[in-house]
Motif scaffolding. Structure first.
Motif, mmCIF file in Angstrom:
data_model
loop_
_atom_site.group_PDB
_atom_site.id
_atom_site.type_symbol
_atom_site.label_atom_id
_atom_site.label_comp_id
_atom_site.label_asym_id
_atom_site.label_seq_id
_atom_site.Cartn_x
_atom_site.Cartn_y
_atom_site.Cartn_z
ATOM 1 N N THR A 101 0.840 -1.208 0.000
ATOM 2 C CA THR A 101 0.000 0.000 0.000
ATOM 3 C C THR A 101 0.868 1.248 0.000
ATOM 4 O OG1 THR A 101 -0.210 0.035 2.415
ATOM 5 C CG2 THR A 101 -1.890 -1.165 1.188
ATOM 6 N N ARG A 106 1.737 6.460 -7.167
ATOM 7 C CA ARG A 106 0.673 7.404 -7.549
ATOM 8 C C ARG A 106 1.018 8.854 -7.236
ATOM 9 N NH1 ARG A 106 -4.407 3.801 -5.363
ATOM 10 N NH2 ARG A 106 -4.294 2.246 -7.026
ATOM 11 N N GLY A 107 2.149 9.082 -6.563
ATOM 12 C CA GLY A 107 2.576 10.448 -6.267
ATOM 13 C C GLY A 107 2.031 11.005 -4.973
ATOM 14 N N HIS A 108 1.397 10.183 -4.137
ATOM 15 C CA HIS A 108 0.850 10.656 -2.870
ATOM 16 C C HIS A 108 1.899 10.681 -1.762
ATOM 17 C CE1 HIS A 108 -3.126 10.639 -4.601
ATOM 18 N NE2 HIS A 108 -3.008 9.351 -4.927
ATOM 19 N N ALA A 109 3.019 10.003 -1.952
ATOM 20 C CA ALA A 109 4.140 10.028 -1.008
ATOM 21 C C ALA A 109 5.369 10.483 -1.789
ATOM 22 C CB ALA A 109 4.374 8.651 -0.403
ATOM 23 N N ARG A 153 1.103 4.260 -2.895
ATOM 24 C CA ARG A 153 1.082 5.710 -2.631
ATOM 25 C C ARG A 153 2.274 6.396 -3.286
ATOM 26 N NH1 ARG A 153 1.171 6.248 3.335
ATOM 27 N NH2 ARG A 153 1.222 4.000 3.415
#
Length: 110
Positions: A25, A32-35, A29
């Motif tokens: 998970t 997808r560029g969320h972290a 992230r």
């Protein structure tokens, strides 16, 4: 089939699969560029996660096969090396890019 010691080891290793799944998970992230992560970190995180999953399953398989076929010592003891590799190989990938924004792997790189 497995003695008590190897049942405990197998159970612990199966519980570690939860950690590997949680790492998946985190990897999603990152991808997808969320972290925040640079391309080097992304590729090393992906490689570390893949090696962890494959080596844990391979380690369980080797342990069960060695136990069920009564393999003689020292070969039976060496089979735990696969499970140790499931810890140390991915750790090398993750720790070698642990700084804030690495431009190249550090000395911990595999």
């Amino acid at each position: 089939m497995l003695d008590d010691t190897h049942r405990i080891i197998a159970g612990s290793v199966l519980l570690s699969v939860i950690g590997i799944a949680y790492g998946g998970t985190f990897l999603l992230r990152v991808v997808r560029g969320h972290a925040p992560a640079n391309p080097l970190q992304k590729s090393f995180f992906r490689a570390g996660h893949a090696h962890a999953g494959v080596l844990v399953i391979l380690g369980l398989l080797v342990m069960v096969l060695v136990q069920s076929n009564d393999v003689a010592q020292p070969w039976a003891t060496l089979s735990t090396g696969v499970l140790l590799a499931a810890i140390f190989v991915p750790a090398g990938f993750f720790l070698s890019v642990a700084s804030k924004d690495p431009q190249q792997p550090n000395r911990l790189a595999p």
